[in-house]
Design an enzyme around this catalytic site. Sequence first.
Site, short mmCIF file in Angstrom:
data_model
loop_
_atom_site.label_atom_id
_atom_site.label_comp_id
_atom_site.label_asym_id
_atom_site.label_seq_id
_atom_site.Cartn_x
_atom_site.Cartn_y
_atom_site.Cartn_z
CD1 TRP A 102 -2.03 -2.27 1.82
CD2 TRP A 102 -2.90 -1.37 -0.04
NE1 TRP A 102 -2.98 -3.13 1.32
CE2 TRP A 102 -3.53 -2.61 0.19
CE3 TRP A 102 -3.29 -0.64 -1.15
CZ2 TRP A 102 -4.52 -3.13 -0.64
CZ3 TRP A 102 -4.27 -1.14 -1.99
CH2 TRP A 102 -4.88 -2.37 -1.74
CG ASP A 172 -3.39 3.98 4.11
OD1 ASP A 172 -4.49 3.84 4.69
OD2 ASP A 172 -3.04 3.32 3.10
CE LYS A 196 -8.51 -2.42 4.62
NZ LYS A 196 -8.86 -3.50 3.75
N1 PMP Z 1 -4.36 1.21 2.26
C1 PMP Z 1 -4.45 0.10 3.01
C2 PMP Z 1 -3.58 -0.04 4.23
C3 PMP Z 1 -5.36 -0.91 2.64
O1 PMP Z 1 -5.46 -2.03 3.37
C4 PMP Z 1 -6.16 -0.73 1.49
C5 PMP Z 1 -7.18 -1.74 1.05
N2 PMP Z 1 -7.11 -2.99 1.51
C6 PMP Z 1 -6.01 0.43 0.74
C7 PMP Z 1 -5.11 1.38 1.17
C8 PMP Z 1 -6.82 0.68 -0.50
O2 PMP Z 1 -8.10 1.00 -0.12
P1 PMP Z 1 -9.29 1.21 -1.12
O3 PMP Z 1 -9.58 -0.10 -1.76
O4 PMP Z 1 -10.39 1.70 -0.22
O5 PMP Z 1 -8.88 2.24 -2.10
#
Ligand code: PMP
Length: 358
Positions: A102, A172, A196
């Site tokens: 991420w 994040d 989550k």
């Molecule tokens: N950052 C983290 C730490 C994540 O776990 C996720 C999704 N699992 C995301 C970003 C991306 O999120 P989204 O699908 O809501 O764009």
Amino acid sequence: MARVHNFNAGPAVLPLAALERAQKELLDVNGTGMSIMEHSHRGKAYEAIHNEALALMRELLGVPDNYDVLLLQGGATQQFALVPMNLCAEGQSSDYVITGSWSKKAIKEAKKVGKARIAATGEVDGKFPRIPKAAELDLDASAAYLHITSNNTIAGTQYREFPDVKAPLVADMSSDILSRPLDVSRFGVIYAGAQKNLGPSGVTVVIVRKDLVESGNESIPEIFQYRNHASQNSLSNTPPTFAIYMLRNVLSWVKEQGGLSAIAKRNEEKAAMLYSVLDERSDFYSSPVEKDSRSRMNVVFNLPTPELEAECIAQAEKRGMVGLKGHRSVGGMRASIYNACPPESVQALADFLRAFKK
Ligand code: PMP
């Protein structure tokens, strides 16, 4: 009705009370003769729920007055782009700590907007078993911000302590927001996709210090400006009303549990149930994560072979335990045990893992 033990990484298990409240109110919310989905986002019925969600978020996290709380769309992924678009002045660079997929995605977007550099990395032989220590940070004194990923959903690592830095700290927190008490005043921006710990997918919570909102780049389209959403109470265009309604239900549940201190205690106990299985003397289960970087939200582990992992996942599923397959990029197994995952589910999994080993 048979609800399974749900260990999905996200979208993930929701508090039963939040779902039951939605079920009860689905056809008629607050005696208005229609569901919340059928209400105008400009009407009083919706506005009350919208403001309640924002107020609960502020109350639970203790958000100081000099911060705006925004309810946006586009997921955490959109924030990968909006953070540098809003915060980086022309020619200014930003710093990133790389702790997994991420954060890699986040810096990739920042590089499309302007300059970005790696301040530290937790990478060891292509894997991410650890959170870099504060002393390892190589910071750019003029960076617009330092970006971290507080919990790494795929790698199974989590910050215990946040770095103390001069530049605004941007986090994040998609996979651990509201999992423990937090000093919001140490951050410039906190963002999290809801799916989550906050509710269903479709809404993204962004907490931004007001001076960063006010100094934000005005040359980008208004829909991308934090300023635009902050000045209009996140109602500049139609918000994801049902997702925000569910966010309200989940936040009410968190409050009923006793707030973040109680939630954190419960989360620590849940995580300990699983890590104690992994730490029992044997070479059957192993954790790829360094002990002081272990996540209390995503417990990642391996068995001696991929075949045994597949067998373990299949047998768990027969016993009503789902979502245990590791992320496709790393394999192995992963139990996501977010706020709403009941201790009984975690205990059932720990018992099963011990039996499977035997
Ligand atoms: N950052 C983290 C730490 C994540 O776990 C996720 C999704 N699992 C995301 C970003 C991306 O999120 P989204 O699908 O809501 O764009």
